[in-house]
Design an enzyme around this catalytic site. Structure first.
Site, mmCIF file in Angstrom:
data_model
loop_
_atom_site.group_PDB
_atom_site.id
_atom_site.type_symbol
_atom_site.label_atom_id
_atom_site.label_comp_id
_atom_site.label_asym_id
_atom_site.label_seq_id
_atom_site.Cartn_x
_atom_site.Cartn_y
_atom_site.Cartn_z
ATOM 1 N N ASN A 134 0.803 -1.230 0.000
ATOM 2 C CA ASN A 134 0.000 0.000 0.000
ATOM 3 C C ASN A 134 0.836 1.281 0.000
ATOM 4 O O ASN A 134 0.383 2.313 -0.484
ATOM 5 C CB ASN A 134 -1.022 0.008 1.146
ATOM 6 N N HIS A 158 9.403 -7.932 -0.657
ATOM 7 C CA HIS A 158 8.294 -7.003 -0.840
ATOM 8 C C HIS A 158 7.050 -7.755 -1.316
ATOM 9 O O HIS A 158 7.102 -8.950 -1.629
ATOM 10 C CB HIS A 158 8.682 -5.911 -1.841
ATOM 11 N N GLY A 209 2.195 -6.004 7.600
ATOM 12 C CA GLY A 209 1.273 -6.775 6.786
ATOM 13 C C GLY A 209 0.064 -7.245 7.565
ATOM 14 O O GLY A 209 -0.351 -6.616 8.542
ATOM 15 N N GLU A 231 4.053 -4.652 12.366
ATOM 16 C CA GLU A 231 3.038 -3.607 12.197
ATOM 17 C C GLU A 231 1.936 -4.247 11.385
ATOM 18 O O GLU A 231 2.118 -4.548 10.204
ATOM 19 C CB GLU A 231 3.613 -2.375 11.510
ATOM 20 N N LEU A 232 0.777 -4.464 12.017
ATOM 21 C CA LEU A 232 -0.287 -5.244 11.398
ATOM 22 C C LEU A 232 -1.493 -4.349 11.088
ATOM 23 O O LEU A 232 -1.329 -3.209 10.694
ATOM 24 C CB LEU A 232 -0.640 -6.427 12.292
ATOM 25 N N CYS A 265 -3.449 1.319 6.948
ATOM 26 C CA CYS A 265 -3.626 0.727 8.282
ATOM 27 C C CYS A 265 -4.160 1.742 9.269
ATOM 28 O O CYS A 265 -4.934 1.398 10.172
ATOM 29 C CB CYS A 265 -2.305 0.156 8.787
#
Length: 463
Positions: A134, A158, A209, A231-232, A265
Site C-alpha cells: 500500500n 516485498h 502486513g 506492524e499489522l 492501516c
C-alpha cells in the site's frame, strides 16, 4: 509467476518476475553478512552521505518514482508524489539525527565502586524486512533508513504486486553509493522466508502486513530465537465530541478514510460520534463522500483511487455482504464508480450491533463504519472496544480536553483534530493485534541494536 505488475486501473499485466532460487537467497545472505562486517565500521558521516544521496535522487526523479507507484498499485499520482517526498524526508531524518541518537549513554551509578558504566548501541547484523504494497517506497524507507544508519544491512521481501517498486529502491540505493550486498531485494517465496530467518547470520525480521502473515513470521522468528517487530492491521477510531467543528471535522473524516483508496492501516475506519451531533455529522459526511471522484489515478481531478487489485476489491465487497448478513446496514454513497478498474463503491455501514463481529473487522477500502455514542464516555468505550490499537483521533473545539480524551484511548498513536498522521519525525506502531515494536525516530533506530553495557571497574579484589 508470483511477482507481477498488474495496473489496477486498466487491468493490464505490465511485467512479471521469476521467484528467487534458493541459491540466489543464500548468496544474498552471504553478501549481506559480508557487507555488514564492513558497514558496521563505516563512520556516521559516510553512512549519512549515502542516505542523503538517496533522498536527493528521489527528489530529482520524483515524477518517475511516483509514476511507478501509480502503475503498480493504483495510488493517486499526487499521493504517489507525496510518498516519494516522505521517503526522502525519512532518509534525511537519520542523516541529521542518527549519530546523536546512538551516542553512548553514561549511566548514573549509585556507588563509585560500580565503575564508569556506559551503554553503547551496536548493530546486530543482517535483517529481513517483509513489506506490503500500500506504500511501496515509504514502507521500505522507514525500515531501511534507520537500520542502515544503525549499521545493519537489509534483505527485502516485498509484496508480490509491486516488484518494480522494490527493484527501483534497490537501484536507488546502488546509485546512492551503498556498498554491494548491504541492501538486496529478493523475489522470495514463503518457504524462503523461513530459510532466511533460520540462517544464523540473520539477526531479526521486521514485518508490515496482515495478522495472518505476522503470526506466521513471528512464530518462525520466535522458534529461531530472533528479534521481530510487527506492524499489522488497524481499525482507527475517529471520535467526534459534541463541541467539534463539524464542517472541519467531516472534511477531515472524508480525507482520513479515503486517502490511498482507503487502503491504509491508520485510516479513519470507525467514526464514533456522540449522539448530540450524530445526525448532523452523518448528513455532512454522506455529502462529502458523495463528492469523491473515482477515475484514472493519473488524472489530477480524481480523488478516489482504485484498489490495488481486482482480488482486493472483490474481498472488500465480500466482507460488506457478510457484514450485512450479520445485521449491519450498508448504504452506497455517491455516483456509481467506473466499471473499469478495481473500484469499490464508497459505502457507509451502520447498525453494527454489539453482537455483530463485523464491527471488529478491518475494511481495507472506501468503507466507513459509523457508531452512535451516548456521550463522551461511551465514545471512549467504543473506541477501546477493538482487537486493534494502531492509531486514532479525537475532534473537539477544546484541544486541551481532546488531549485528555486521547490519553484514555488505548492505541499506539492518537491525534487531536487531525486523522492519524504519518511523518518522518513521528514514531509509528501499535498494540494488541496491531503488532508490537516501533518504527521511525529513535525508537525505530534502536529496535535492532545491542544495548551493550561497558563498565570499567578498577578496584582491588576482595571477598
Amino acid at each position: 509467476m508470483a511477482y507481477t505488475t498488474i495496473n489496477p486501473y486498466t487491468g493490464e499485466t505490465l511485467k512479471s518476475f521469476a521467484d528467487a532460487s534458493d541459491a540466489e537467497v543464500r548468496d544474498a545472505i552471504s553478501k549481506a553478512h559480508d557487507a555488514f562486517l564492513a558497514w558496521k565500521e563505516t563512520p556516521f558521516a559516510e553512512r549519512g552521505r549515502i542516505l542523503q544521496n538517496a533522498a536527493d535522487i528521489l527528489r530529482k526523479n520524483s515524477d518517475g518514482y511516483a509514476k511507478l507507484l501509480t502503475l503498480e498499485m493504483g495510488k493517486l499520482f499526487s499521493e504517489a508524489k507525496a510518498e516519494v517526498e516522505l521517503s526522502a524526508k525519512i532518509f534525511e531524518y537519520y542523516v541529521r539525527n542518527a549519530e546523536a541518537l546512538l551516542k553512548p549513554q553514561t549511566l548514573p551509578v549509585f556507588d563509585p565502586a560500580e565503575g564508569d558504566a556506559i551503554v553503547v548501541h551496536d548493530p546486530l547484523g543482517v535483517l529481513l524486512a517483509i513489506e506490503p504494497w500500500n506504500f511501496p517506497y515509504y514502507q521500505i524507507a522507514r525500515i531501511l533508513a534507520p537500520q542502515l544508519a544503525a549499521g545493519n544491512t537489509l534483505l527485502l521481501k516485498h509484496a508480490s504486486n509491486v516488484p518494480q517498486s522494490a527493484a527501483a529502491f534497490q537501484d536507488l540505493m546502488k546509485q546512492a553509493g551503498l556498498p554491494d550486498g548491504a541492501f538486496r531485494n529478493l523475489y522470495a517465496t514463503r518457504a524462503q522466508i523461513e530459510l532466511i530467518i533460520n540462517d544464523d547470520r540473520v539477526q531479526g525480521v521486521a514485518l508490515t502486513g496482515s495478522e495472518a502473515a505476522g503470526s506466521m513470521v513471528a512464530a518462525q522468528a520466535g522458534k529461531a530465537l530472533k528479534k521481530s517487530t510487527l506492524e499489522l492491521g488497524g481499525a482507527d477510531a475517529f471520535v467526534v465530541l459534541a463541541d467539534a467543528d463539524l464542517e472541519k471535522t467531516t472534511k477531515w473524516a472524508v480525507v482520513g478514510r479515503h486517502w490511498n483508496g482507503g487502503q491504509v492501516c491508520v485510516s479513519s475506519k470507525r467514526m464514533i460520534v456522540v449522539d448530540a451531533v450524530y445526525d448532523d455529522f452523518l448528513g455532512r459526511y454522506r455529502k462529502g463522500v458523495a463528492g469523491l471522484v473515482a477515475g484514472d489515478p493519473f488524472d489530477p481531478t480524481t480523488t478516489l483511487a482504485p484498489l490495488s487489485s481486482q482480488s482486493a476489491a472483490d474481498e472488500v465487497k465480500d466482507k460488506i455482504r457478510e457484514a450485512v448478513k450479520l445485521g449491519a446496514k450498508a448504504e452506497q454513497v455517491g455516483p456509481p464508480v467506473p466499471n473499469q478498474g478495481a473500484f469499490v463503491q464508497p459505502t457507509i455501514l451502520t447498525d453494527l450491533a454489539q453482537d455483530n463481529p463485523a464491527r471488529y473487522w478491518e475494511f481495507f477500502g472506501p468503507i466507513s463504519m459509523l457508531f452512535r455514542a451516548k456521550d463522551e464516555d461511551d465514545a471512549v468505550r467504543i473506541a477501546n472496544d477493538s482487537p486493534f490499537g494502531l492509531g486514532g483521533s479525537v475532534f473537539t473545539s477544546d484541544p486541551a480536553h481532546g488531549a485528555d480524551v486521547a490519553k484514555r484511548i488505548s492505541s499506539g498513536m492518537v491525534f487531536v483534530n487531525h486523522p492519524t498522521k504519518v511523518e518522518a519525525d513521528l514514531p509509528f506502531g501499535g498494540i494488541r493485534r496491531s503488532g508490537y515494536g516501533r518504527e521511525l525516530i529513535g525508537l525505530g533506530l534502536k529496535e535492532f541494536v545491542n544495548h551493550k553495557l561497558i563498565d570499567v571497574v578498577d578496584i582491588d579484589a576482595r571477598f
